[in-house]
Design a protein around this motif. Structure first.
Motif, short mmCIF file in Angstrom:
data_model
loop_
_atom_site.label_atom_id
_atom_site.label_comp_id
_atom_site.label_asym_id
_atom_site.label_seq_id
_atom_site.Cartn_x
_atom_site.Cartn_y
_atom_site.Cartn_z
N ILE A 126 19.34 -36.82 -1.04
CA ILE A 126 18.77 -37.15 0.27
C ILE A 126 18.36 -38.62 0.31
O ILE A 126 18.57 -39.31 1.31
CB ILE A 126 17.57 -36.24 0.55
N VAL A 127 17.78 -39.10 -0.81
CA VAL A 127 17.36 -40.52 -0.86
C VAL A 127 18.56 -41.42 -0.70
O VAL A 127 18.52 -42.42 0.06
CB VAL A 127 16.62 -40.81 -2.17
N ARG A 128 19.67 -41.09 -1.38
CA ARG A 128 20.88 -41.91 -1.25
C ARG A 128 21.41 -41.87 0.18
O ARG A 128 21.84 -42.89 0.73
CB ARG A 128 21.95 -41.43 -2.22
N ALA A 129 21.35 -40.68 0.81
CA ALA A 129 21.81 -40.58 2.20
C ALA A 129 20.93 -41.41 3.11
O ALA A 129 21.41 -42.05 4.04
CB ALA A 129 21.81 -39.11 2.63
N VAL A 130 19.61 -41.41 2.82
CA VAL A 130 18.69 -42.20 3.64
C VAL A 130 19.00 -43.69 3.51
O VAL A 130 19.08 -44.42 4.51
CB VAL A 130 17.23 -41.91 3.25
N LEU A 131 19.17 -44.13 2.29
CA LEU A 131 19.42 -45.56 2.07
C LEU A 131 20.76 -45.98 2.64
O LEU A 131 20.91 -47.12 3.11
CB LEU A 131 19.35 -45.87 0.56
N ASP A 132 21.75 -45.03 2.63
CA ASP A 132 23.06 -45.38 3.20
C ASP A 132 23.00 -45.50 4.72
O ASP A 132 23.72 -46.32 5.30
CB ASP A 132 24.10 -44.32 2.82
N GLN A 133 22.16 -44.67 5.37
CA GLN A 133 22.12 -44.65 6.82
C GLN A 133 21.02 -45.54 7.41
O GLN A 133 21.05 -45.85 8.60
CB GLN A 133 21.88 -43.21 7.30
N ALA A 134 20.05 -45.95 6.58
CA ALA A 134 18.87 -46.65 7.09
C ALA A 134 19.22 -48.03 7.66
O ALA A 134 20.15 -48.69 7.20
CB ALA A 134 17.85 -46.79 5.98
N SER A 135 18.43 -48.40 8.68
CA SER A 135 18.59 -49.72 9.30
C SER A 135 17.20 -50.29 9.52
O SER A 135 16.32 -49.60 10.05
CB SER A 135 19.33 -49.60 10.63
N PRO A 136 16.93 -51.55 9.08
CA PRO A 136 15.60 -52.13 9.24
C PRO A 136 15.26 -52.47 10.70
O PRO A 136 14.11 -52.79 11.01
CB PRO A 136 15.68 -53.41 8.40
N ASP A 137 16.25 -52.35 11.58
CA ASP A 137 16.02 -52.78 12.95
C ASP A 137 15.87 -51.63 13.95
O ASP A 137 15.45 -51.86 15.09
CB ASP A 137 17.19 -53.68 13.43
N ARG A 138 16.18 -50.44 13.55
CA ARG A 138 16.14 -49.33 14.52
C ARG A 138 15.90 -48.01 13.79
O ARG A 138 16.06 -47.91 12.57
CB ARG A 138 17.45 -49.27 15.29
N ILE A 139 15.53 -46.99 14.60
CA ILE A 139 15.33 -45.65 14.07
C ILE A 139 16.69 -44.94 14.04
O ILE A 139 17.45 -44.98 15.00
CB ILE A 139 14.34 -44.85 14.95
N VAL A 140 16.98 -44.33 12.90
CA VAL A 140 18.27 -43.64 12.72
C VAL A 140 17.99 -42.14 12.60
O VAL A 140 17.11 -41.72 11.84
CB VAL A 140 19.00 -44.15 11.46
N THR A 141 18.74 -41.35 13.37
CA THR A 141 18.68 -39.88 13.26
C THR A 141 20.02 -39.39 12.78
O THR A 141 21.07 -39.73 13.37
CB THR A 141 18.35 -39.25 14.63
N THR A 142 20.03 -38.58 11.74
CA THR A 142 21.28 -38.12 11.14
C THR A 142 21.08 -36.75 10.49
O THR A 142 19.94 -36.36 10.17
CB THR A 142 21.79 -39.12 10.09
#
Length: 487
Positions: A126-142
């Protein structure tokens, strides 16, 4: 009834039962499937909306934590580090069912909620998925997979001015587990529906069998009914429904058929008897004919032609009686009663030397078949001639009974009258009075024809007679007037 026809009727009966049951089960199954599918889809849509609403609520909570700052002994001060912000958020946040949080700073898990939760957001995948999808500029829902279940993540970037650390506040909702619950409920619904359909099929088969039982008895009655035996009837249930009415109508049809076949047998027997006599006479005279005797040939020819004429009249009368039950036997039209009686009088007074007169002449115009009424009155007049002599009175008359809404047409004679025992017999085919009818010419069908004409008009023939004082034959038919009586 042929065996092939009986087998076909039985097969059709079973087919009707099967088709009724199949149609009932098909509609029930379709209804259950549609209801289940709609319910399943609505529950999934409601789940998806609820999960998204919960994630937005947690995101709003993080925003409020960021705006409130951190509480110290000196008061409330803004968060000066990402670590402080996420720590405060983790401490204030209480995960609901199927929810969990995790705080990640610079790619590493920093905080996890205490206690057991439905999902472990600290799992490396889950942590790897979070880091792959994360963006410092916006909220990401996945959505991602963890431990065989789908998890919906809201990855919220967390930054504090003056702190170079990059943090993420991750909210996870085990939407897959909740979908599984809905799916298991749908499976339970399907099993219950299947059991309901099966039970309904058993109950429906019994109920349809009971409903079709009168039809089965109806089929059995049709199998056993034949020209030799039309006495069998179907038991009519007391329900008063369509099936009971069908059984009753079937019994009425059998009654009519039985009566018709009885009349047909009697008709054929009587006709055969009446036709056999002239044929026997003709044959007998031809067998003893002296061909070389001109006088014998002449007399035999005259007798044969006379018998053939009588047979022709008999056949004509039989055909007329056969047509009497056809709907086109009567052709209604306007009839002037007074003119009708006058016209009939002008015709029949040439039949014989009698005292022809009128009793009464009604002046109404009615709806009836003029030709048939004329035929009936002429037949009654001819019958009166046979039983009267020169100087006897034969009177014609007509009247309208406003009270009973009927029209009465009659022929009265001063002949010997009709005995009480003969009053019904003379209206039968080939029926004659016991004593008076002997030696009188005729086929014995005249009064039957008159009765048939009256019946075709919806009326009847009445007889008013006293032995030794003459007889009056009266046609009584319903009154359908086109105008008022003449003055």
């Amino acid at each position: 009834m042929p065996n092939a026809t009986i087998s076909r009727l039985r097969s059709e009966s079973r087919t009707v039962r099967a088709r009724m049951l199949a149609a009932m089960l098909a509609f029930m199954t379709a209804g259950l499937i549609i209801a289940g599918s709609v319910s399943y889809s609505l529950q999934l849509a409601a789940l998806n909306e609820r999960v998204n609403s919960d994630l937005l609520q947690e995101i709003d909570e993080l925003r409020r934590v960021s705006e409130r700052g951190v509480v110290t002994n000196a008061g409330v001060s803004p968060h000066i580090t990402v670590d402080s912000l996420l720590k405060t958020a983790m401490q204030s946040g209480i995960p609901a069912g199927y929810e969990s949080f995790v705080a990640i700073i610079d790619g590493k898990v920093r905080y996890l909620p205490a206690g057991q939760h439905d999902i472990d957001l600290g799992d490396g995948r889950i942590v790897r998925a979070v880091l792959d999808q994360a963006s410092p500029d916006r909220i990401v829902t996945t959505d991602t997979r963890a431990a065989g279940e789908t998890v919906r993540l809201a990855i919220v970037p967390a930054t504090v001015e003056g702190d170079q650390a990059q943090g993420y506040y991750v909210i996870g909702n085990a939407i897959g587990a909740q979908r599984s619950n809905i799916y298991r409920a749908a499976q339970t619904y399907a099993l219950v529906s299947l059991a309901t359909v099966a039970l309904s099929g058993l109950v429906g088969a019994v109920l349809i069998g009971r409903l079709l039982r009168p039809i089965k008895r109806l089929r059995e009655a049709t199998e056993q009914a034949s020209l030799e035996d039309l006495t069998r009837r179907v038991e009519v249930p007391d329900s008063g429904d369509d099936v009971a009415q069908l059984a009753g109508r079937f019994n009425m049809m059998l009654d009519r058929l039985e009566l018709g076949f009885k009349e047909q047998r009697r008709f054929l027997d009587d006709a055969g008897h009446e036709l056999r006599t002239p044929l026997t006479i003709v044959r007998g005279h031809l067998e003893v004919l002296a061909v070389d005797d001109p006088e014998d040939v002449r007399q035999t020819r005259h007798l044969v032609l006379d018998e053939l004429d009588r047979m022709q009249r008999l056949v004509h009368d039989l055909l007329l009686l056969a047509k009497a039950r056809r709907p086109d036997f009567i052709k209604p039209g306007p009839v002037d009663l007074e003119q009708l009686v006058v016209d009939v009088h002008d015709r029949v007074r040439l039949l014989a030397r009698r005292d022809w007169t009128f009793d009464q002449r009604a002046g109404a115009i009615i709806v009836a078949d003029r030709e048939r009424l004329t035929q009936a009155l002429i037949q009654l007049a001819a019958n009166a001639v046979k039983f009267t002599g020169a100087g006897d009175t034969i009177a014609l008359g007509s009247a309208v009974d406003e009270t009973e809404a009927t029209v009465r047409l009659w022929v009265r004679d001063s002949g010997p009258g009709i005995e009480a025992d003969d009053r019904e017999r003379i209206f039968e085919r080939f029926g004659r009075a016991k004593d008076v009818g002997r030696g009188v010419e005729g086929s014995g069908l005249g009064l039957s024809i008159v009765s048939a004409i009256a019946d075709a008009h919806g009326g009847a023939v009445e007889l008013d007679s006293v032995p030794g004082q003459g007889a009056t034959f009266i046609l009584v038919i319903p009154m359908h007037t086109l105008g008022k009586q003449k003055s």
